[in-house]
Design a protein around this motif. Structure first.
Motif, PDB file in Angstrom:
ATOM      1  N   TYR A 113       2.476  -3.578   4.695  1.00  0.00           N
ATOM      2  CA  TYR A 113       3.361  -3.708   4.358  1.00  0.00           C
ATOM      3  C   TYR A 113       3.523  -4.687   3.345  1.00  0.00           C
ATOM      4  CZ  TYR A 113       3.840  -2.557   9.372  1.00  0.00           C
ATOM      5  OH  TYR A 113       3.376  -2.266  10.537  1.00  0.00           O
ATOM      6  N   TRP A 114       2.836  -5.142   2.549  1.00  0.00           N
ATOM      7  CA  TRP A 114       2.888  -5.953   1.368  1.00  0.00           C
ATOM      8  C   TRP A 114       2.353  -4.958   0.411  1.00  0.00           C
ATOM      9  CZ3 TRP A 114      -0.965  -8.336  -1.274  1.00  0.00           C
ATOM     10  CH2 TRP A 114      -1.860  -8.844  -0.934  1.00  0.00           C
ATOM     11  N   LEU A 115       1.219  -4.390   0.418  1.00  0.00           N
ATOM     12  CA  LEU A 115       0.951  -3.419  -0.516  1.00  0.00           C
ATOM     13  C   LEU A 115       1.426  -1.756  -0.665  1.00  0.00           C
ATOM     14  CD1 LEU A 115      -3.178  -3.777   0.314  1.00  0.00           C
ATOM     15  CD2 LEU A 115      -2.385  -3.849  -1.824  1.00  0.00           C
ATOM     16  N   LEU A 116       2.442  -2.399  -1.203  1.00  0.00           N
ATOM     17  CA  LEU A 116       3.340  -0.978  -1.921  1.00  0.00           C
ATOM     18  C   LEU A 116       2.640  -0.643  -2.905  1.00  0.00           C
ATOM     19  CD1 LEU A 116       6.525  -2.099  -0.710  1.00  0.00           C
ATOM     20  CD2 LEU A 116       5.335  -1.626   0.181  1.00  0.00           C
ATOM     21  N   GLU A 117       2.168  -0.908  -3.534  1.00  0.00           N
ATOM     22  CA  GLU A 117       1.423  -0.360  -5.275  1.00  0.00           C
ATOM     23  C   GLU A 117       0.738   0.675  -4.925  1.00  0.00           C
ATOM     24  OE1 GLU A 117      -0.892  -3.458  -7.020  1.00  0.00           O
ATOM     25  OE2 GLU A 117       0.976  -4.660  -6.862  1.00  0.00           O
ATOM     26  N   ASN A 162       2.367   3.985 -10.668  1.00  0.00           N
ATOM     27  CA  ASN A 162       2.524   3.528  -9.052  1.00  0.00           C
ATOM     28  C   ASN A 162       3.139   3.895  -8.397  1.00  0.00           C
ATOM     29  OD1 ASN A 162       3.108   0.997  -8.361  1.00  0.00           O
ATOM     30  ND2 ASN A 162       4.349   0.800  -8.665  1.00  0.00           N
ATOM     31  N   VAL A 163       2.887   5.527  -8.851  1.00  0.00           N
ATOM     32  CA  VAL A 163       2.966   6.578  -6.749  1.00  0.00           C
ATOM     33  C   VAL A 163       1.494   6.294  -6.193  1.00  0.00           C
ATOM     34  CG1 VAL A 163       4.150   7.832  -8.690  1.00  0.00           C
ATOM     35  CG2 VAL A 163       1.492   8.397  -8.715  1.00  0.00           C
ATOM     36  N   SER A 164       2.507   6.505  -4.845  1.00  0.00           N
ATOM     37  CA  SER A 164       1.595   6.724  -3.631  1.00  0.00           C
ATOM     38  C   SER A 164       1.544   8.251  -3.425  1.00  0.00           C
ATOM     39  CB  SER A 164       2.488   5.911  -2.807  1.00  0.00           C
ATOM     40  OG  SER A 164       2.770   4.063  -3.668  1.00  0.00           O
ATOM     41  N   GLU A 165       2.395   8.751  -3.765  1.00  0.00           N
ATOM     42  CA  GLU A 165       2.333  10.272  -3.327  1.00  0.00           C
ATOM     43  C   GLU A 165       3.014  10.944  -3.752  1.00  0.00           C
ATOM     44  OE1 GLU A 165       3.228  12.674   0.362  1.00  0.00           O
ATOM     45  OE2 GLU A 165       4.384  10.802   0.392  1.00  0.00           O
ATOM     46  N   LEU A 166       2.760  11.933  -4.435  1.00  0.00           N
ATOM     47  CA  LEU A 166       2.770  13.807  -5.716  1.00  0.00           C
ATOM     48  C   LEU A 166       2.446  14.599  -5.617  1.00  0.00           C
ATOM     49  CD1 LEU A 166       4.524  12.835  -8.639  1.00  0.00           C
ATOM     50  CD2 LEU A 166       2.107  12.452  -9.125  1.00  0.00           C
ATOM     51  N   ASN A 181      -7.199   2.958 -10.605  1.00  0.00           N
ATOM     52  CA  ASN A 181      -6.027   1.937  -9.607  1.00  0.00           C
ATOM     53  C   ASN A 181      -6.019   1.283 -10.619  1.00  0.00           C
ATOM     54  OD1 ASN A 181      -6.085   0.028  -7.806  1.00  0.00           O
ATOM     55  ND2 ASN A 181      -7.666   0.342  -6.765  1.00  0.00           N
ATOM     56  N   ASP A 182      -5.011   0.202 -11.087  1.00  0.00           N
ATOM     57  CA  ASP A 182      -5.331  -0.861 -11.399  1.00  0.00           C
ATOM     58  C   ASP A 182      -4.623  -2.443 -11.261  1.00  0.00           C
ATOM     59  OD1 ASP A 182      -2.528  -0.222 -11.037  1.00  0.00           O
ATOM     60  OD2 ASP A 182      -2.169  -0.209 -13.831  1.00  0.00           O
ATOM     61  N   THR A 183      -4.788  -1.954 -10.124  1.00  0.00           N
ATOM     62  CA  THR A 183      -4.546  -3.228  -8.938  1.00  0.00           C
ATOM     63  C   THR A 183      -5.616  -3.884  -8.705  1.00  0.00           C
ATOM     64  OG1 THR A 183      -4.420  -1.835  -6.953  1.00  0.00           O
ATOM     65  CG2 THR A 183      -2.376  -1.706  -8.032  1.00  0.00           C
ATOM     66  N   ILE A 184      -5.794  -4.872  -8.121  1.00  0.00           N
ATOM     67  CA  ILE A 184      -6.936  -5.657  -7.531  1.00  0.00           C
ATOM     68  C   ILE A 184      -7.049  -5.638  -5.739  1.00  0.00           C
ATOM     69  CG2 ILE A 184      -6.433  -7.393  -8.645  1.00  0.00           C
ATOM     70  CD1 ILE A 184      -4.971  -9.220  -7.021  1.00  0.00           C
TER      71      ILE A 184
END
Length: 184
Positions: free
Chosen positions: A82-86, A115-119, A137-140
């Motif tokens: 729910y909060w990991l939308l990146e 920053n795409v989750s589906e493509l 993946n440039d997130t933590i």
């Protein structure tokens, strides 16, 4: 065998095996000509790159989806969807641009989405050489990814081979009819 029977068989064979136009096939359905069907578990601040030798004018296509699952966080079973939308960054570039990007320099991308989750994607290759498909993946947070890609020219190879075989069989039958008719 009579001429009319041979001609009927020839026409029936040509109708039964029409020459299809170049059509993209659904790789996610387990198509064996996929260049890459993959499932990746990406650690934070990492990338996965696929290198391909391509010819000018070829088309690369594919799709991917990023899945987030709270169980990816070791020792914590909390659901984070729910909060990991990146999403992730996705790009395609030539070898020189890839090396520049790896070295932290400015790079020229043939195709990039951030920053795409589906493509679902498709690109035409402008020049022959080595090309890279990169998931970054440039997130933590860890990310799970399912994807695939394929080259349209690989799709046409079986179609061309089947067309040549059917054409050769038809030509042999036609020549047989002509030769047999000449002897009568």
């Amino acid at each position: 065998m009579r001429k009319s029977t041979c001609l009927f068989i020839f026409i029936l064979a040509m109708i039964s095996f029409p020459v299809p136009t170049m059509a993209k096939q659904d790789v996610s359905a387990g198509n064996p000509i996929a260049l890459g069907s993959h499932e990746l578990l990406m650690d934070p601040i990492t990338w996965e790159a696929f290198s391909l030798q391509c010819d000018e004018g070829e088309t690369l296509s594919g799709s991917f989806v990023v899945t987030q699952d709270g169980t990816l966080f070791i020792g914590d079973e909390t659901r984070y969807e729910y909060w990991l939308l990146e999403g992730i960054d996705f790009f395609i570039c030539n070898a020189a641009s890839y090396e520049a990007w790896v070295d932290g320099n400015e790079a020229d991308y043939l195709f990039i989405r951030e920053n795409v989750s589906e493509l679902d994607w498709s690109v035409d290759i402008p020049s022959s050489g080595e090309w890279y498909i990169v998931y970054w993946n440039d997130t933590i947070f860890m990310k799970s990814l399912e994807g695939n890609f394929y080259r349209d020219s690989d799709l046409s190879t079986p179609i061309v081979a089947a067309t040549l075989v059917v054409g050769a069989i038809g030509l042999i039958l036609l020549l047989g009819i002509i030769v047999k008719g000449g002897r009568s």
